[in-house]
Design an enzyme around this catalytic site. Structure first.
Site, PDB file in Angstrom:
ATOM      1  N   ARG A  75       0.856  -1.197   0.000  1.00 15.28           N
ATOM      2  CA  ARG A  75       0.000   0.000   0.000  1.00 15.28           C
ATOM      3  C   ARG A  75       0.887   1.240   0.000  1.00 15.28           C
ATOM      4  NH1 ARG A  75      -3.797   0.220   5.064  1.00 15.28           N
ATOM      5  NH2 ARG A  75      -4.950  -1.429   4.001  1.00 15.28           N
ATOM      6  N   ARG A 144      -1.717   6.983   9.487  1.00 18.80           N
ATOM      7  CA  ARG A 144      -1.845   6.403   8.142  1.00 18.80           C
ATOM      8  C   ARG A 144      -1.968   7.511   7.099  1.00 18.80           C
ATOM      9  NH1 ARG A 144      -3.738   1.036   8.239  1.00 18.80           N
ATOM     10  NH2 ARG A 144      -2.850  -0.013  10.046  1.00 18.80           N
ATOM     11  N   LYS A 212      -3.520   1.716  14.792  1.00 16.68           N
ATOM     12  CA  LYS A 212      -3.532   2.623  13.642  1.00 16.68           C
ATOM     13  C   LYS A 212      -4.184   3.967  14.010  1.00 16.68           C
ATOM     14  CE  LYS A 212      -6.034  -0.380  11.201  1.00 16.68           C
ATOM     15  NZ  LYS A 212      -7.009  -1.023  10.294  1.00 16.68           N
ATOM     16  N   LYS A 214      -5.824   7.650  12.089  1.00 15.42           N
ATOM     17  CA  LYS A 214      -6.245   8.144  10.773  1.00 15.42           C
ATOM     18  C   LYS A 214      -6.664   9.603  10.816  1.00 15.42           C
ATOM     19  CE  LYS A 214      -7.486   3.602   9.190  1.00 15.42           C
ATOM     20  NZ  LYS A 214      -8.518   2.733   8.606  1.00 15.42           N
ATOM     21  N   CYS A 434     -15.041  -3.265  -0.172  1.00 15.58           N
ATOM     22  CA  CYS A 434     -13.648  -3.538   0.207  1.00 15.58           C
ATOM     23  C   CYS A 434     -13.151  -4.743  -0.599  1.00 15.58           C
ATOM     24  CB  CYS A 434     -13.571  -3.818   1.704  1.00 15.58           C
ATOM     25  SG  CYS A 434     -14.270  -5.431   2.117  1.00 15.58           S
ATOM     26  N   CYS A 440      -7.896 -10.590   1.308  1.00 16.16           N
ATOM     27  CA  CYS A 440      -7.917 -10.178   2.713  1.00 16.16           C
ATOM     28  C   CYS A 440      -8.057 -11.381   3.639  1.00 16.16           C
ATOM     29  CB  CYS A 440      -9.069  -9.207   2.956  1.00 16.16           C
ATOM     30  SG  CYS A 440      -9.147  -8.732   4.686  1.00 16.16           S
ATOM     31  N   CYS A 479     -16.361  -8.118   6.219  1.00 17.50           N
ATOM     32  CA  CYS A 479     -16.352  -8.368   7.668  1.00 17.50           C
ATOM     33  C   CYS A 479     -16.648  -7.052   8.374  1.00 17.50           C
ATOM     34  CB  CYS A 479     -15.004  -8.958   8.103  1.00 17.50           C
ATOM     35  SG  CYS A 479     -13.717  -7.735   8.416  1.00 17.50           S
ATOM     36  N   CYS A 483     -13.926  -1.431   6.279  1.00 19.51           N
ATOM     37  CA  CYS A 483     -12.956  -0.739   5.421  1.00 19.51           C
ATOM     38  C   CYS A 483     -13.600   0.156   4.359  1.00 19.51           C
ATOM     39  CB  CYS A 483     -12.023  -1.748   4.763  1.00 19.51           C
ATOM     40  SG  CYS A 483     -11.015  -2.622   5.983  1.00 19.51           S
TER      41      CYS A 483
HETATM   42 FE1  SRM Z   1      -9.023  -1.583   6.331  1.00 23.42          FE
HETATM   43  C1  SRM Z   1      -7.637  -4.161   8.018  1.00 23.42           C
HETATM   44  C2  SRM Z   1      -8.223  -2.955   3.427  1.00 23.42           C
HETATM   45  C3  SRM Z   1      -9.660   1.363   4.825  1.00 23.42           C
HETATM   46  C4  SRM Z   1     -10.737  -0.572   9.104  1.00 23.42           C
HETATM   47  N1  SRM Z   1      -8.017  -3.247   5.811  1.00 23.42           N
HETATM   48  C5  SRM Z   1      -7.481  -4.173   6.660  1.00 23.42           C
HETATM   49  C6  SRM Z   1      -6.631  -5.187   5.899  1.00 23.42           C
HETATM   50  C7  SRM Z   1      -5.229  -4.699   5.850  1.00 23.42           C
HETATM   51  C8  SRM Z   1      -6.732  -6.641   6.391  1.00 23.42           C
HETATM   52  C9  SRM Z   1      -5.724  -7.123   7.402  1.00 23.42           C
HETATM   53  O1  SRM Z   1      -5.505  -6.461   8.425  1.00 23.42           O
HETATM   54  O2  SRM Z   1      -5.194  -8.209   7.172  1.00 23.42           O
HETATM   55  C10 SRM Z   1      -7.333  -5.080   4.512  1.00 23.42           C
HETATM   56  C11 SRM Z   1      -6.489  -5.468   3.303  1.00 23.42           C
HETATM   57  C12 SRM Z   1      -7.365  -6.137   2.304  1.00 23.42           C
HETATM   58  C13 SRM Z   1      -6.717  -6.392   1.005  1.00 23.42           C
HETATM   59  O3  SRM Z   1      -6.685  -7.557   0.592  1.00 23.42           O
HETATM   60  O4  SRM Z   1      -6.265  -5.463   0.367  1.00 23.42           O
HETATM   61  C14 SRM Z   1      -7.873  -3.671   4.554  1.00 23.42           C
HETATM   62  N2  SRM Z   1      -8.830  -0.897   4.488  1.00 23.42           N
HETATM   63  C15 SRM Z   1      -8.602  -1.649   3.392  1.00 23.42           C
HETATM   64  C16 SRM Z   1      -8.814  -0.855   2.119  1.00 23.42           C
HETATM   65  C17 SRM Z   1      -7.902  -1.257   0.987  1.00 23.42           C
HETATM   66  C18 SRM Z   1     -10.292  -1.003   1.714  1.00 23.42           C
HETATM   67  C19 SRM Z   1     -10.685  -0.432   0.388  1.00 23.42           C
HETATM   68  O5  SRM Z   1     -11.664  -0.968  -0.145  1.00 23.42           O
HETATM   69  O6  SRM Z   1     -10.119   0.517  -0.100  1.00 23.42           O
HETATM   70  C20 SRM Z   1      -8.606   0.561   2.668  1.00 23.42           C
HETATM   71  C21 SRM Z   1      -7.170   0.996   2.640  1.00 23.42           C
HETATM   72  C22 SRM Z   1      -7.012   2.376   3.162  1.00 23.42           C
HETATM   73  C23 SRM Z   1      -5.659   2.989   2.951  1.00 23.42           C
HETATM   74  O7  SRM Z   1      -5.305   3.272   1.810  1.00 23.42           O
HETATM   75  O8  SRM Z   1      -4.993   3.270   3.942  1.00 23.42           O
HETATM   76  C24 SRM Z   1      -9.054   0.367   4.102  1.00 23.42           C
HETATM   77  N3  SRM Z   1      -9.946   0.131   6.892  1.00 23.42           N
HETATM   78  C25 SRM Z   1     -10.218   1.189   6.070  1.00 23.42           C
HETATM   79  C26 SRM Z   1     -11.187   2.055   6.676  1.00 23.42           C
HETATM   80  C27 SRM Z   1     -11.801   3.304   6.053  1.00 23.42           C
HETATM   81  C28 SRM Z   1     -11.045   4.549   6.425  1.00 23.42           C
HETATM   82  O9  SRM Z   1      -9.960   4.500   6.967  1.00 23.42           O
HETATM   83  O10 SRM Z   1     -11.585   5.625   6.158  1.00 23.42           O
HETATM   84  C29 SRM Z   1     -11.508   1.483   7.894  1.00 23.42           C
HETATM   85  C30 SRM Z   1     -12.592   1.992   8.881  1.00 23.42           C
HETATM   86  C31 SRM Z   1     -12.151   3.170   9.671  1.00 23.42           C
HETATM   87  C32 SRM Z   1     -11.422   2.724  10.882  1.00 23.42           C
HETATM   88  O11 SRM Z   1     -10.211   2.595  10.811  1.00 23.42           O
HETATM   89  O12 SRM Z   1     -12.078   2.458  11.903  1.00 23.42           O
HETATM   90  C33 SRM Z   1     -10.717   0.284   8.024  1.00 23.42           C
HETATM   91  N4  SRM Z   1      -9.118  -2.235   8.245  1.00 23.42           N
HETATM   92  C34 SRM Z   1      -9.939  -1.708   9.214  1.00 23.42           C
HETATM   93  C35 SRM Z   1      -9.852  -2.532  10.386  1.00 23.42           C
HETATM   94  C36 SRM Z   1     -10.614  -2.310  11.713  1.00 23.42           C
HETATM   95  C37 SRM Z   1      -9.801  -1.523  12.671  1.00 23.42           C
HETATM   96  C38 SRM Z   1     -10.436  -1.445  14.026  1.00 23.42           C
HETATM   97  O13 SRM Z   1     -10.482  -0.385  14.597  1.00 23.42           O
HETATM   98  O14 SRM Z   1     -10.890  -2.465  14.542  1.00 23.42           O
HETATM   99  C39 SRM Z   1      -8.966  -3.589  10.074  1.00 23.42           C
HETATM  100  C40 SRM Z   1      -8.540  -4.744  10.983  1.00 23.42           C
HETATM  101  C41 SRM Z   1      -7.420  -4.402  11.876  1.00 23.42           C
HETATM  102  O15 SRM Z   1      -6.860  -3.318  11.849  1.00 23.42           O
HETATM  103  O16 SRM Z   1      -7.109  -5.278  12.675  1.00 23.42           O
HETATM  104  C42 SRM Z   1      -8.528  -3.363   8.720  1.00 23.42           C
HETATM  105 FE1  SF4 Z   2     -10.877  -7.273   4.853  1.00 26.98          FE
HETATM  106 FE2  SF4 Z   2     -12.878  -6.835   6.484  1.00 26.98          FE
HETATM  107 FE3  SF4 Z   2     -11.449  -4.790   5.589  1.00 26.98          FE
HETATM  108 FE4  SF4 Z   2     -13.044  -6.048   3.946  1.00 26.98          FE
HETATM  109  S1  SF4 Z   2     -13.689  -4.913   5.781  1.00 26.98           S
HETATM  110  S2  SF4 Z   2     -10.910  -5.516   3.536  1.00 26.98           S
HETATM  111  S3  SF4 Z   2     -12.949  -8.126   4.674  1.00 26.98           S
HETATM  112  S4  SF4 Z   2     -10.702  -6.387   6.895  1.00 26.98           S
END
Ligand code: SRM
Ligand code: SF4
Length: 569
Positions: A75, A144, A212, A214, A434, A440, A479, A483
């Site tokens: 990323r 981030r 993390k 943001k 997502c 993922c 899930c 995201c």
């Molecule tokens: Fe996310 C984890 C993809 C934005 C909340 N996110 C992940 C991971 C890295 C899975 C992992 O930990 O193994 C995913 C990778 C999937 C893949 O195969 O690519 C993933 N997140 C994404 C992306 C690519 C989704 C998308 O459709 O674009 C976004 C990348 C953002 C970036 O460029 O930095 C992405 N993730 C978000 C957002 C939206 C935002 O930030 O505005 C959220 C919700 C806001 C937040 O942070 O609460 C988000 N991602 C999570 C979480 C839950 C964190 C938590 O507080 O519990 C995880 C899981 C974790 O961190 O353990 C996670």
């Molecule tokens: Fe993976 Fe869940 Fe984030 Fe989708 S919402 S990319 S399934 S961690």
């Protein structure tokens, strides 16, 4: 034994502190023949911008329990989602050479590369840096990617906001970690455009953040970055189209865990007004507060949003002002959020040039059959030297285009089978998913591969009701980590198990409100019918120009549950 012993720090805390500022044994393991990294390196790798993943489709196909088909996601760290034409073309080259031939635009204005094998990791990251694009801190327990409205309109408010987004990103970038990054990926060479490595982390220390973090910038009439979902949000305040400061918001986040009822999505809370030159110090102050007060024993409850929730906004203001910002806080300026612009189509910039926003389905830039988005973008960017901006709605904006070239670009879109925004349904433009399966590791259901089929089924229902022109945001995730920010959308579909989803309805198009959980474990094939019942009621009962989400919010959870009926077994 005393009951008030401090809770045991989570194992990741130990990995961070022992890592010598993100080095650990990454270099050694990278050099080894193994196709993957061990557990500790896997954690550290995230800080460098990469996740170790597994091809989950390959897992299903294998008939013997052979090893996993390891692969890596990289990323970018791309504040404000900005790329020069040369940088975009370099990223396009890299996805063809080392990854799966696609670029994945993210909900935080970045690009992800999927399917990179361990042997290609170093070359990929080095090639990104050769184009002056870093991946350091794109993931991991640090600030981030800083997001900001991507529209290159050239208006003074957005110009200042985008500059401040860069400044906050640079200020909160890992410094000692940059040393490790250069050693491991760039053979020790320092990249002139990035901050020089330091021997210690001035802000993060050796423990970095609890989780993390943001940051986002938005405007009251254009909340395209969903700032209420951010840990730290800056809402631009202007007078006569000149920027005068920012309302500070703290403590948003989406992620939650099904098995942990003390985890939930939360909206950021308004804290105070800041003058523009206070934005960077305030960002640092919030980060320092989080570093000291975030939960370091339970990573599921470690985000800043829980500090805000547990303290309440008054205590947060008091501690922030006294111990971290070290100034009295100014009252907030009255500036409600009133809109959200997807920035699609042609728009004039202040300098007389144009930018073009194109909707990218679920952020995936690829060539598939007659739809040749990747090749088309490559052709347009190289021929017209357009700057590239990525939106937080997973879309792409091409800017600095001469008016004289608009027609030629329109005809290239036709040639490459790329739909113009005006020819796409509102539903598709307002939808996001997502990545989920197959990349993922946390996905429990499909998302990116399932949403298009669902949108295809729902579009005709809306058209038949004469509702095709309504902006209805549909966001799907595999899930509850959220995201694609599904808990703030009008229709949120969150993977529950296999092909079952939890259905959320009633957020608003401008990201100001959470939706209701209306029904759990709905089989995907039952979703269109259930939603159609709600669309019909909306059509019959809406008041004036009421938006779909506002209608759902007004009629409330019980009425929505009545409309969708029980799950058919
Ligand atoms: Fe996310 C984890 C993809 C934005 C909340 N996110 C992940 C991971 C890295 C899975 C992992 O930990 O193994 C995913 C990778 C999937 C893949 O195969 O690519 C993933 N997140 C994404 C992306 C690519 C989704 C998308 O459709 O674009 C976004 C990348 C953002 C970036 O460029 O930095 C992405 N993730 C978000 C957002 C939206 C935002 O930030 O505005 C959220 C919700 C806001 C937040 O942070 O609460 C988000 N991602 C999570 C979480 C839950 C964190 C938590 O507080 O519990 C995880 C899981 C974790 O961190 O353990 C996670
Ligand atoms: Fe993976 Fe869940 Fe984030 Fe989708 S919402 S990319 S399934 S961690």
């Amino acid at each position: 034994m005393s009951n008030d012993a401090a809770p045991k720090p989570s194992p990741v805390e130990g990995i961070k502190t022992a890592s010598r500022f993100l080095r650990g044994t990454l270099a050694e393991e990278l050099a080894s023949d193994a196709d993957h990294f061990g557990e500790e390196s896997k954690q550290l790798l995230k800080f460098h911008g990469s996740y170790q993943q597994e091809d989950r489709d390959a897992r299903k196909k294998r008939d013997k329990p052979a090893g996993k088909a390891y692969m890596f996601m990289i990323r970018l760290k791309l504040p404000g989602g900005k790329l020069t034409p040369a940088q975009y073309l370099a990223m396009d080259d890299i996805c063809g050479k080392y990854a799966n031939g696609t670029l994945r635009l993210t909900t935080r204005q970045s690009i992800q590369f999927h399917g990179i094998l361990k042997g290609g990791l170093k070359a990929s990251i080095a090639a990104m840096n050769d184009a002056f694009v870093s991946t350091l801190g794109a993931c991991g327990d640090v600030n981030r990617n800083v997001i900001a409205c991507p529209a290159s309109t050239g208006d003074p408010v957005r110009v200042q906001m985008q500059e401040l987004a860069d400044k906050v990103a640079a200020h909160l970038a890992p410094r000692a970690g940059a040393g490790a990054y250069h050693e491991i990926w760039l053979n020790g060479e320092k990249q002139e455009t990035f901050a020089a490595p330091e021997v210690a982390e001035p802000i993060y220390g050796d423990i970095y953040l609890p989780r993390k973090f943001k940051t986002g910038f938005a405007l009251p009439h254009d909340n395209c970055t969903d700032i209420l979902a951010q840990c730290l949000g800056f809402l631009a305040i202007s007078e006569k189209n000149q920027p005068v400061g920012y309302n500070l918001y703290v403590g948003g986040g989406q992620g939650n865990t099904n098995s942990k009822p003390d985890t939930y999505p939360l909206l950021a809370q308004p804290v105070c007004f800041l003058e523009p030159d206070e934005v960077v110090p305030a960002a640092e102050a919030v980060v320092r507060l989080y570093k000291d007060h975030g939960n370091r024993s339970d990573r599921k409850r470690a985000r800043l949003k829980y500090v805000m929730k547990d303290w309440g906004v008054e205590k947060f203001r008091e501690v922030f002002s006294r111990d971290y910002f070290k100034k009295p806080l100014r009252p907030l300026v009255d500036a409600p959020i009133t809109g959200l612009d997807l920035h699609l189509g042609w728009h004039k910039q202040a300098n007389g040039k144009f930018f073009l926003g194109l909707s990218v389905e679920n952020g995936r830039i690829k060539d598939e059959g007659s739809y040749r988005l990747r090749s088309g973008l490559r052709a347009i960017v190289s021929k017209f030297d357009c700057i590239v901006r990525i939106s937080t709605q997973q879309d792409i904006l091409l800017g600095e285009i001469d008016g004289a070239n608009k027609a030629a670009i329109d005809s290239l879109l036709n040639e490459y089978g790329i739909p113009k925004p005006e020819n796409l349904s509102m539903l598709q433009k307002w939808s996001m998913a997502c990545p989920a399966i197959p990349t993922c590791g946390l996905a429990i259901s499909e998302s990116e591969r399932s949403l298009p089929g669902l949108v295809d089924q729902i579009e005709p229902m809306l058209a038949e009701l004469g509702l095709a022109g309504e902006p209805i945001s549909v966001r799907m995730t595999g899930c509850p980590n959220g995201c694609a920010r599904p808990f703030q959308s009008e229709i949120g579909l969150v993977g529950r198990s296999g092909s079952k989803y939890t259905l959320y309805i009633g957020g608003d198009s401008y990201g100001r409100r959470m939706n209701f959980e209306v029904q759990d474990s709905v089989p995907i094939e039952q979703l269109p019918g259930k939603l159609n019942n709600v669309f019909k009621a909306f059509k019959a009962e809406r008041q004036g120009a009421e938006l779909f989400g506002d209608y759902c919010h007004r009629v409330g959870l019980n009425r929505l549950q009545e409309l969708i009926g029980p799950v058919v077994k």
